[in-house]
Design an enzyme around this catalytic site. Structure first.
Site, PDB file in Angstrom:
ATOM      1  N   THR A 165      43.395  40.504  33.770  1.00 28.40           N
ATOM      2  CA  THR A 165      43.004  40.680  32.463  1.00 28.40           C
ATOM      3  C   THR A 165      43.916  41.768  31.913  1.00 28.40           C
ATOM      4  O   THR A 165      44.103  42.784  32.881  1.00 28.40           O
ATOM      5  CB  THR A 165      41.712  40.959  32.126  1.00 28.40           C
ATOM      6  OG1 THR A 165      41.066  39.830  32.901  1.00 28.40           O
ATOM      7  CG2 THR A 165      41.200  41.386  30.672  1.00 28.40           C
ATOM      8  N   ARG A 193      33.547  28.316  30.936  1.00 24.45           N
ATOM      9  CA  ARG A 193      33.352  29.672  31.770  1.00 24.45           C
ATOM     10  C   ARG A 193      33.832  30.761  31.054  1.00 24.45           C
ATOM     11  O   ARG A 193      34.889  31.032  30.832  1.00 24.45           O
ATOM     12  CB  ARG A 193      34.163  29.615  33.316  1.00 24.45           C
ATOM     13  CG  ARG A 193      33.606  30.896  33.929  1.00 24.45           C
ATOM     14  CD  ARG A 193      34.786  32.017  34.040  1.00 24.45           C
ATOM     15  NE  ARG A 193      34.676  33.045  34.862  1.00 24.45           N
ATOM     16  CZ  ARG A 193      35.455  33.981  34.885  1.00 24.45           C
ATOM     17  NH1 ARG A 193      36.487  34.081  33.932  1.00 24.45           N
ATOM     18  NH2 ARG A 193      35.340  35.004  35.642  1.00 24.45           N
ATOM     19  N   GLY A 195      34.178  34.973  31.416  1.00 23.83           N
ATOM     20  CA  GLY A 195      34.362  36.064  32.315  1.00 23.83           C
ATOM     21  C   GLY A 195      33.720  37.380  31.701  1.00 23.83           C
ATOM     22  O   GLY A 195      33.007  37.114  30.663  1.00 23.83           O
ATOM     23  N   THR A 216      38.585  44.837  35.202  1.00 23.71           N
ATOM     24  CA  THR A 216      39.371  43.613  35.599  1.00 23.71           C
ATOM     25  C   THR A 216      38.704  43.306  36.823  1.00 23.71           C
ATOM     26  O   THR A 216      38.188  43.773  37.441  1.00 23.71           O
ATOM     27  CB  THR A 216      40.780  43.891  35.563  1.00 23.71           C
ATOM     28  OG1 THR A 216      40.981  44.738  36.682  1.00 23.71           O
ATOM     29  CG2 THR A 216      41.236  44.269  34.510  1.00 23.71           C
ATOM     30  N   GLY A 217      39.144  41.908  37.091  1.00 23.05           N
ATOM     31  CA  GLY A 217      38.722  41.291  38.482  1.00 23.05           C
ATOM     32  C   GLY A 217      37.791  40.113  38.262  1.00 23.05           C
ATOM     33  O   GLY A 217      37.448  39.476  37.120  1.00 23.05           O
TER      34      GLY A 217
HETATM   35  N1  ASP Z   1      37.935  39.729  34.598  1.00 23.70           N
HETATM   36  C1  ASP Z   1      38.527  38.429  34.294  1.00 23.70           C
HETATM   37  C2  ASP Z   1      37.474  37.362  34.302  1.00 23.70           C
HETATM   38  O1  ASP Z   1      36.699  37.375  35.143  1.00 23.70           O
HETATM   39  C3  ASP Z   1      39.444  37.994  35.283  1.00 23.70           C
HETATM   40  C4  ASP Z   1      40.598  39.184  35.746  1.00 23.70           C
HETATM   41  O2  ASP Z   1      40.644  40.360  35.193  1.00 23.70           O
HETATM   42  O3  ASP Z   1      41.402  38.780  36.690  1.00 23.70           O
HETATM   43  O4  ASP Z   1      37.897  36.359  33.529  1.00 23.70           O
END
Ligand code: ASP
Length: 306
Positions: A165, A193, A195, A216-217
């Site tokens: 993100t 879904r 996030g 993020t993540g």
């Molecule tokens: N945080 C984002 C999500 O869970 C994905 C990402 O940042 O990689 O959709």
């Protein structure tokens, strides 16, 4: 003034920093920066060019938060729109709501004349098709799409582990602090879904009095911990921005089961301090810092493991 974005913000950083330097409002500067990233198909985890969900569709999430009014605007699982961040802004400005998802978000986007887009670029379609061809059994292919997706979801492998993100945190010349996020979410996600990126308090939070945070993540982790809100609350209770982020990392140690993966937490305070901590990452997590003068510069996040 301060601006912090992650590496995925690279294309937007110069614009957002210049706007802030020209006394633009933080919300305007953040939206302008994120729009550039959403429209550029080379950023494979945000907007056009993102990765598909399990059924080969691009569903986008985005959020803006104004830390002076504590108003937010967010959209989740939004399809066929070029700039989800601007639809999120319109949610904040035109509706008595904070979050729209799916069909309702798409309807609202049409109502406000948001620019339509085919966000599934040829390369994303090809990669999804390869996954489909090599992962599904002949029986599943024959029954498609009326098959049990849950099992596939567990075996899905993100084609671009380590990309995220985009998140923007900024304080403008008036002192106002705002946050912004935009993403195509976890690749091969179950349709529908969400996030953390569209969830205020999980993927982002801004309060002009105390600071802002964005993550993020693995959004599943920060949703469970209310991470962005927690960081700001720890600052309200007197923690430095660095200690507040570490406290939020510590909260994650209580997570049992579910998706435990990597998360990066970004945070700023009203005095121009910031902290970026990469949890369970590969150890080379780069972000951008603009401290109100000169050019934005690349920095390396503090790496920790749970
Ligand atoms: N945080 C984002 C999500 O869970 C994905 C990402 O940042 O990689 O959709």
């Amino acid at each position: 003034m301060i601006l912090v974005t992650n590496n995925e913000g690279t294309l937007g950083v110069p614009t957002t920093a210049r706007l802030l330097a020209d006394q633009a409002a933080a919300l305007d500067a953040i939206e302008a920066g994120i729009r550039l990233i959403e429209a550029d198909p080379s950023v494979r985890t945000v907007g056009r060019g993102g990765w598909a969900n399990l059924i080969g569709q691009i569903e986008l999430d985005a959020c803006l938060m104004d830390g002076t009014t504590l108003r937010s605007g967010a959209v989740g699982a939004l399809r066929d729109v070029l700039h989800p961040v601007s639809v999120a802004r319109a949610v904040m400005q035109r509706l008595p709501h904070e979050l729209l998802v799916g069909e309702g978000a798409a309807r609202f986007a049409r109502e406000i004349g948001a620019e339509p887009a085919e966000n599934l670029i040829e390369d994303s379609r090809r990669v999804w098709q390869e996954w489909f061809d090599t992962t599904l059994t002949d029986a599943q292919k024959a029954a498609w799409p009326h098959i049990d997706l849950a099992a596939l979801c567990r075996h899905a492998i993100d084609p671009e582990v380590g990309r995220d993100t985009t998140v923007f945190l900024a304080q403008d010349a008036t002192g106002s602090i705002c946050s912004g996020t935009s993403t195509s979410g976890w690749a091969w996600k179950y349709p529908g879904r969400l996030g953390d990126s569209p969830i205020v308090g999980a993927g982002s939070y801004a309060d002009t009095r105390y600071g802002a945070a964005a993550c993020t993540g693995a959004g599943e982790m920060t949703i469970r911990c209310g991470t962005a809100r927690a960081v700001v609350l720890y600052m309200k209770k007197g923690a430095s921005v660095a200690d507040a982020v570490m406290e939020a990392v510590d909260d994650m140690r209580a997570l049992k089961g579910g998706l435990i993966s990597r998360v990066t937490i970004h945070a700023i305070d009203p005095r121009g301090n910031h902290s970026v901590v990469a949890v369970n990452g590969p150890g080379n997590n780069v972000y951008w810092l603009w401290d109100g003068a000169g050019e934005p510069r690349r920095c390396l996040a503090v790496a920790v493991r749970l």
